[in-house]
Design a protein around this motif. Structure first.
Motif, PDB file in Angstrom:
ATOM      1  N   TYR A  99     -83.378   9.777  40.821  1.00  0.00           N
ATOM      2  CA  TYR A  99     -83.542  11.207  41.114  1.00  0.00           C
ATOM      3  C   TYR A  99     -82.185  11.918  41.070  1.00  0.00           C
ATOM      4  O   TYR A  99     -82.107  13.119  41.277  1.00  0.00           O
TER       5      TYR A  99
ATOM      6  N   LYS B   9     -96.456   5.966  42.087  1.00  0.00           N
ATOM      7  CA  LYS B   9     -96.303   7.173  41.264  1.00  0.00           C
ATOM      8  C   LYS B   9     -96.716   6.957  39.811  1.00  0.00           C
ATOM      9  O   LYS B   9     -96.711   7.887  39.028  1.00  0.00           O
TER      10      LYS B   9
ATOM     11  N   GLU C 131     -97.396   8.880  36.674  1.00  0.00           N
ATOM     12  CA  GLU C 131     -96.749  10.193  36.786  1.00  0.00           C
ATOM     13  C   GLU C 131     -95.342  10.075  37.364  1.00  0.00           C
ATOM     14  O   GLU C 131     -94.997  10.734  38.334  1.00  0.00           O
ATOM     15  N   CYS C 132     -94.523   9.254  36.754  1.00  0.00           N
ATOM     16  CA  CYS C 132     -93.162   9.015  37.236  1.00  0.00           C
ATOM     17  C   CYS C 132     -92.321  10.291  37.125  1.00  0.00           C
ATOM     18  O   CYS C 132     -92.316  10.952  36.093  1.00  0.00           O
ATOM     19  N   ASP C 133     -91.617  10.612  38.217  1.00  0.00           N
ATOM     20  CA  ASP C 133     -90.775  11.801  38.190  1.00  0.00           C
ATOM     21  C   ASP C 133     -89.279  11.439  38.246  1.00  0.00           C
ATOM     22  O   ASP C 133     -88.433  12.300  38.457  1.00  0.00           O
ATOM     23  N   GLU C 134     -88.957  10.168  38.029  1.00  0.00           N
ATOM     24  CA  GLU C 134     -87.566   9.757  37.992  1.00  0.00           C
ATOM     25  C   GLU C 134     -86.993   9.954  36.582  1.00  0.00           C
ATOM     26  O   GLU C 134     -87.722  10.004  35.615  1.00  0.00           O
TER      27      GLU C 134
END
Length: 155
Positions: free
Chosen positions: A111, A142, A145-148
């Motif tokens: 992040y 997650k 839908e990975c947000d890293e």
């Protein structure tokens, strides 16, 4: 002031590593790790330790994914000593370990991409990391839908 140094993690460090990682996970800086994961992968970890006290002030792990690629994961440094270069030194210890093992491609999912870019990592599409997706991501809460952000360094 307590002197700090970086060393390989020991079994006695696991509870403190867990507490540090859980604190960071609550702040959504990284994903949590279970005690089982920490005990199973203890040899992957370096810690930032105090010379004259039993405290752990930071940690970082190098996880081998495949014969030619490893991952920097679980990087955490106590808030009171951030911005002093310890995070970079923990990553450098892991990178040195990778080279010793003969691994010259290291990636991270983070992040905080700018931190890793300052160390020489460059952005990469997650699709270029298939070993990671099938090894760990498939079990992540997650997924898919990975947000890293994915970054890689080729040494």
């Amino acid at each position: 002031m307590t002197k700090l140094f970086i060393r390989k993690a020991r079994i006695q460090d696991v509870k403190q590593i867990h507490a540090l990682l859980m604190h960071c996970a609550r702040s959504e800086f990284l994903l949590p790790r279970s005690y089982n994961q920490l005990y199973s992968h203890l040899r992957d970890f370096f810690v930032l330790a105090e010379h004259d006290a039993p405290g752990i002030r930071g940690c970082c792990a190098l996880s081998i994914c495949w014969e030619d690629i490893a991952e920097i994961r679980s990087l955490a440094v106590n808030e009171d000593i951030q911005k002093q270069g310890w995070g970079g030194k923990l990553v450098e210890a892991c990178l040195s370990d990778a080279v010793t093992l003969g691994i010259f491609r290291v990636f991270t999912l983070t992040y905080r991409p700018h931190f890793f870019e300052r160390l020489g990592f460059v952005p990469v599409e997650k699709e270029k990391l298939p070993q990671k997706v099938w090894a760990d991501c498939i079990n992540c809460p997650k997924f898919p839908e990975c947000d890293e952000n994915a970054l890689i360094m080729e040494m």
